[in-house]
Design an enzyme around this catalytic site. Structure first.
Site, short mmCIF file in Angstrom:
data_model
loop_
_atom_site.label_atom_id
_atom_site.label_comp_id
_atom_site.label_asym_id
_atom_site.label_seq_id
_atom_site.Cartn_x
_atom_site.Cartn_y
_atom_site.Cartn_z
N THR A 177 0.83 -1.22 0.00
CA THR A 177 0.00 0.00 0.00
C THR A 177 0.86 1.26 0.00
O THR A 177 0.69 2.15 -0.84
CB THR A 177 -0.91 -0.01 1.25
N LYS B 46 7.36 1.20 12.52
CA LYS B 46 7.36 1.54 13.96
C LYS B 46 7.64 0.33 14.83
O LYS B 46 8.20 0.46 15.92
CB LYS B 46 6.06 2.22 14.38
N GLU C 174 9.74 9.49 9.34
CA GLU C 174 8.55 10.32 9.56
C GLU C 174 7.25 9.52 9.45
O GLU C 174 6.31 9.73 10.21
CB GLU C 174 8.54 11.46 8.51
N ILE D 87 1.23 13.37 8.98
CA ILE D 87 1.48 14.46 9.95
C ILE D 87 2.99 14.55 10.23
O ILE D 87 3.60 13.55 10.57
CB ILE D 87 0.75 14.17 11.28
N GLY E 76 -9.89 -0.49 2.69
CA GLY E 76 -8.41 -0.55 2.69
C GLY E 76 -7.78 0.25 3.82
O GLY E 76 -6.58 0.51 3.82
N GLU F 171 -6.14 -3.28 8.19
CA GLU F 171 -5.42 -4.41 7.61
C GLU F 171 -6.30 -5.66 7.67
O GLU F 171 -7.25 -5.71 8.46
CB GLU F 171 -4.17 -4.69 8.44
N LYS G 101 3.98 3.65 18.39
CA LYS G 101 4.18 5.03 17.93
C LYS G 101 4.52 5.93 19.13
O LYS G 101 5.39 6.81 19.04
CB LYS G 101 2.93 5.52 17.21
N GLY H 212 -3.08 5.36 5.18
CA GLY H 212 -3.44 5.41 3.76
C GLY H 212 -2.22 5.55 2.88
O GLY H 212 -1.17 6.04 3.30
N1 HSE Z 1 -2.41 0.82 10.68
C1 HSE Z 1 -2.07 2.16 11.04
C2 HSE Z 1 -3.31 2.95 11.35
C3 HSE Z 1 -1.34 2.90 9.97
O1 HSE Z 1 -4.43 2.48 11.15
O2 HSE Z 1 -3.15 4.06 11.82
C4 HSE Z 1 0.09 2.58 9.97
O3 HSE Z 1 0.68 2.90 11.18
#
Ligand code: HSE
Length: 433
Positions: free
Chosen positions: A13, A106, A130, A137, A188, A191, A206, A303
């Protein structure tokens, strides 16, 4: 000026978004920065998928990542396969070969930070990341650069797009958790296996990265108190709304002098709170520093294109060094050496207000029993609501409490859940004002 050669590992993706972005906006990047990005090799196990990218020539495809790691002309490796293994080995090999790395991983960074940055430092190369937190962001750049002048007191926010999308769907359309998850998957956003997102684990990873940059402290995600959204029901969202709250999955780091409070969990936040308007797959991070005051960063947290945008901006950042200072730069050590010592707030001593939903048979004395146990544990009720009685059936009894100590709350709830007229496990959700 020469092109900066890139090897991309992982064309899923986000990787697909990177291919699109370099194709569509490569000229724009060149016009703005003078840097020409060339995607020299793209590696994916599924070469049929690679063939669907019209901007790629067959000579750019490979299913063997070694073709990238061993290519002397590749300056920057983008790792987008996710997970710790085999990504870790690839990243370490790339760094060892003197290549800069850009990653969105991450899980890997929160697990193996020191090893990665030690290797980067030794080989005088950059690791940029980033896209590992907050999608589009620029929170990493803000923590590393814009806010580097500040002692941070507070960083908290919505760091997961999947869970925020699900909670928004449950709130705005009344979907059950399972229905909202299916919609997120069909779009999408979630996951196929959304366990890490739903359980809060992704937000904890994160937060662990934010802690290193914002507070100079390394904490394993598994040591961060974490609860997911799997037990949130539309009923709780509705009751919270009736009292002017929305429910969000928050990742929280609060500092008081040398003490840090860390937690990831769903929370009721007031409807007027800036974060309550963050909907769908959007993320937002609130930062409070001693000189900046309060700042809010807001945007797409997940995304293909938003995340790819952060990846490619990391590439451009490194590419500037490659073209102006030569192949390598020693700046990475800053991320490695800054360390501070904190004590961590025990989670049983969190002192915060709570939302409680009891399932009870409406009989004389039930409320007295519950409130007696709450009072014995020093828990004071702020507001209360009970659904209209249905003969012989269980009804929701909903409360908001004043600040209460988490350990006391746990004791009280475990006692209350044993009362014969309490028919189901009590729902407990923390409130963040
Ligand atoms: N799967 C994460 C989310 C995006 O839904 O925020 C990638 O860190």
């Amino acid at each position: 000026m020469r092109s900066v050669n890139i090897g991309l590992i992982g064309a899923g993706t986000i990787g697909g978004g990177v291919i699109d972005l370099i194709d569509r906006n490569g000229k724009l990047i060149f016009d703005r920065t003078g840097i020409k990005l060339f995607l020299k090799k793209v590696c994916d196990k599924d070469t049929k998928r690679l063939a669907t990218f019209k901007s790629l020539k067959k000579s750019q495809f490979t299913s063997d990542h070694r073709e990238i790691l061993n290519d002397k002309d590749i300056d920057i490796v983008i790792e987008l396969i996710g997970g710790i293994n085999p990504a870790k080995e690839m990243v370490l090999k790339a760094l060892g070969a003197g290549k800069h790395v850009v990653t969105a991983n991450k899980a890997l960074l929160s697990d193996s930070w020191d090893e990665i940055f030690d290797t980067a430092l030794k080989n005088k190369v950059f690791v940029n990341f980033e896209a590992s937190v907050g999608g589009a962001i620029p929170i990493i750049r803000c923590l590393k650069e814009s806010f580097v002048t500040n002692n941070l007191e507070l960083v908290y926010g919505i760091l997961n797009g999947t869970t925020n999308f699900i909670l928004t769907m449950m709130d705005e359309c009344g979907y059950s958790f399972d229905e909202a998850l299916k919609i997120a998957q069909s779009k999408g956003i979630a996951e196929k296996n959304p366990a890490l997102d739903i359980s809060g684990g992704d937000s904890a990873q994160k937060l662990a990265i934010i802690l290193i940059l914002g507070f100079g402290v390394k904490v394993s995600p598994k040591d961060i108190f974490t609860e997911g959204i799997e037990n949130i029901t539309p009923l709780d969202i509705q009751y919270a709304k009736n009292w002017g709250y929305v429910i969000k999955l928050l990742a929280i780091a609060k500092r008081k002098a040398k003490e840090l409070q860390l937690r990831v969990h769903p929370a009721l936040i007031p409807g007027h709170h800036l974060l309550s308007g963050v909907k769908g797959e959007d993320n937002a991070v609130f930062v409070r520093g001693d000189f900046i005051g309060d700042s809010l960063l807001y945007g797409k947290g997940a995304g293909s294109w938003p995340t790819a945008s952060s990846v490619v901006s990391d590439v451009v950042d490194i590419a500037k060094h490659v073209v102006s200072h030569g192949e390598r730069s020693p700046a990475t050590h800053i991320l490695r050496t800054r360390r501070e010592s904190f004590t961590f707030h025990e989670h049983d001593s969190f002192d915060i207000p709570y939302y409680l939903r009891f399932s009870v048979i409406d009989k004389p004395g039930v409320l007295a029993k519950i409130s007696t146990i709450l009072a014995r544990n020093n828990i004071s009720i702020e507001r209360m609501y009970q659904e209209v009685r249905k003969e012989g059936q269980s009804v929701p009894l909903v409360m908001l409490t004043h600040n209460a100590v988490e350990g006391n709350m746990k004791k009280a709830i475990s006692e209350i859940d044993k009362i014969d007229v309490v028919t189901d496990k009590t729902v407990v959700i923390r409130i963040e004002e």
